[in-house]
Scaffold this motif. Structure first.
Motif, PDB file in Angstrom:
ATOM      1  N   GLN A  44       0.828  -1.206   0.000  1.00 10.18           N
ATOM      2  CA  GLN A  44       0.000   0.000   0.000  1.00 10.18           C
ATOM      3  C   GLN A  44       0.862   1.256   0.000  1.00 10.18           C
ATOM      4  O   GLN A  44       0.513   2.270  -0.624  1.00 10.18           O
ATOM      5  CB  GLN A  44      -0.928  -0.014   1.214  1.00 10.18           C
ATOM      6  CG  GLN A  44      -1.876   1.181   1.276  1.00 10.18           C
ATOM      7  CD  GLN A  44      -2.861   1.050   2.421  1.00 10.18           C
ATOM      8  OE1 GLN A  44      -2.851   0.082   3.170  1.00 10.18           O
ATOM      9  NE2 GLN A  44      -3.730   2.036   2.567  1.00 10.18           N
ATOM     10  N   ASP A  49      -3.422   1.822  -3.039  1.00  5.48           N
ATOM     11  CA  ASP A  49      -4.507   0.975  -2.545  1.00  5.48           C
ATOM     12  C   ASP A  49      -4.974  -0.042  -3.576  1.00  5.48           C
ATOM     13  O   ASP A  49      -5.413  -1.137  -3.218  1.00  5.48           O
ATOM     14  CB  ASP A  49      -5.697   1.848  -2.125  1.00  5.48           C
ATOM     15  CG  ASP A  49      -5.378   2.669  -0.887  1.00  5.48           C
ATOM     16  OD1 ASP A  49      -4.493   2.244  -0.121  1.00  5.48           O
ATOM     17  OD2 ASP A  49      -6.025   3.722  -0.676  1.00  5.48           O
ATOM     18  N   TYR A 305      -7.274  -6.196   5.869  1.00  6.82           N
ATOM     19  CA  TYR A 305      -8.546  -6.221   5.154  1.00  6.82           C
ATOM     20  C   TYR A 305      -9.550  -7.174   5.784  1.00  6.82           C
ATOM     21  O   TYR A 305     -10.583  -7.482   5.203  1.00  6.82           O
ATOM     22  CB  TYR A 305      -8.328  -6.596   3.683  1.00  6.82           C
ATOM     23  CG  TYR A 305      -7.822  -7.995   3.469  1.00  6.82           C
ATOM     24  CD1 TYR A 305      -8.688  -9.020   3.117  1.00  6.82           C
ATOM     25  CD2 TYR A 305      -6.469  -8.291   3.579  1.00  6.82           C
ATOM     26  CE1 TYR A 305      -8.215 -10.303   2.911  1.00  6.82           C
ATOM     27  CE2 TYR A 305      -6.002  -9.555   3.364  1.00  6.82           C
ATOM     28  CZ  TYR A 305      -6.878 -10.565   3.030  1.00  6.82           C
ATOM     29  OH  TYR A 305      -6.397 -11.831   2.832  1.00  6.82           O
TER      30      TYR A 305
END
Length: 309
Positions: A44, A49, A305
């Motif tokens: 990232q 992203d 995530y």
């Protein structure tokens, strides 16, 4: 590393030809899971992203491959904690008959001289300590030594035959097939989730819904297998106590869907913020609530995530 040393150290229960040291799959899976967070943060930072999901997908694919190999090499036993914990508890369906000979249990009976399970890591460690004390205390007892020598002479090595897919399907029928499908769905679900996020984005409902559906189907298969034990059918697939606990743990992991986008952004976060505003005037409690909400939001938006894998 400590568990790997204990697991690969020969004991009195292992007589005859010694098998080569197994690959530490559990250690490898744990390392990959920890590395995955580092990969996500680094990707990232350097690639943004959108492109970070390519690197996460690669690490998930490696983890799936290792888990499938572990699933096969373990004789198609349920993966405990995603493979982090070795599943060494024997299934009664595939184990040989158990009986004692001269006061000592045969290998594979599941219990050592002190009532411990020698195939469990903790049991093997405690058995080793107990044997050390007995050897030191009774080393001069020739009768005991002759008894041990006689027992070692008649001991048979534990069966190295492990169940195969065809064996499970032929002996367990539909229940065996449901177990295999449920476990495979559990293994590949995180990779499917990441691949659909990579295609549709983290804010899309498609990855979230698909992941929930795969989880529900897989857990449904395993739950049906667990219930079949009491159904009185001839063909059933017995789950050990550790596997029953693992099934309960997987059901509890469904709570993570409350923390995954887009559900978190649209519903969970709004409920947390409304609760924070409601308790804000209350001394101490309002302050603690604000900090808890801040930690939860930060963990969801900046840590991982939330694959739950």
């Amino acid at each position: 590393m400590n568990e790997h040393i204990i697991d690969t150290t020969p004991t009195q229960m292992h007589v005859g030809p010694v098998e080569p040291n197994p690959f530490p799959y559990s250690l490898c899976i744990s390392a990959i899971k920890d590395l995955e967070t580092v990969v996500e943060v680094a990707a990232q930072h350097y690639f943004g992203d959108d492109k970070k999901w390519n690197f996460i997908a690669v690490t998930e694919a490696i983890k799936v491959l290792v888990r499938l190999i572990l699933f096969r090499n373990s004789g198609y036993k349920m993966l405990l904690h995603g493979g982090d914990t070795p599943n060494i508890e024997k299934h009664s369906d595939f184990s040989s008959s158990q009986h004692n000979d001269g006061g000592f249990p045969r290998p594979g009976s599941g219990h050592g001289p002190n009532g411990l399970n020698p195939w469990n890591l903790e049991g093997r460690a405690l058995s080793a300590l107990s044997r050390f004390g007995e050897n030191a205390r009774m080393s001069s007892d020739t009768v005991w030594l002759r008894r041990v020598q006689h027992q070692q002479a008649i001991m048979e090595p534990p069966s190295s035959t492990r169940p195969t897919i065809s064996m499970i399907l032929s002996e367990k029928g539909v229940q065996g097939a449901l177990f295999l499908m449920g476990e495979v769905l559990f293994i590949i679900r995180p990779l499917m989730y990441v691949l659909f996020i990579r295609k549709y984005g983290i804010r899309s409902w498609i990855p979230w819904s698909l992941s929930l559906a795969v989880d529900a189907v897989g857990i449904g298969f395993l739950t049906q297998v667990a219930k079949s034990r009491d159904g009185g059918k001839e063909q059933h697939y017995h789950l050990t106590a550790s596997e029953q606990d693992e099934l309960k743990r997987r059901k509890l992991l469904w709570a993570l869907y409350l923390m995954r986008d887009p559900f978190f952004t649209k519903y969970t976060r709004q409920r947390l913020e409304s609760t924070e505003k409601l308790l804000e005037p209350v001394p101490v409690i309002g302050f603690l609530t604000a900090k808890i909400v801040e930690l939860v939001v930060g963990a969801q938006t900046r840590y991982t995530y939330m694959s739950g894998s």
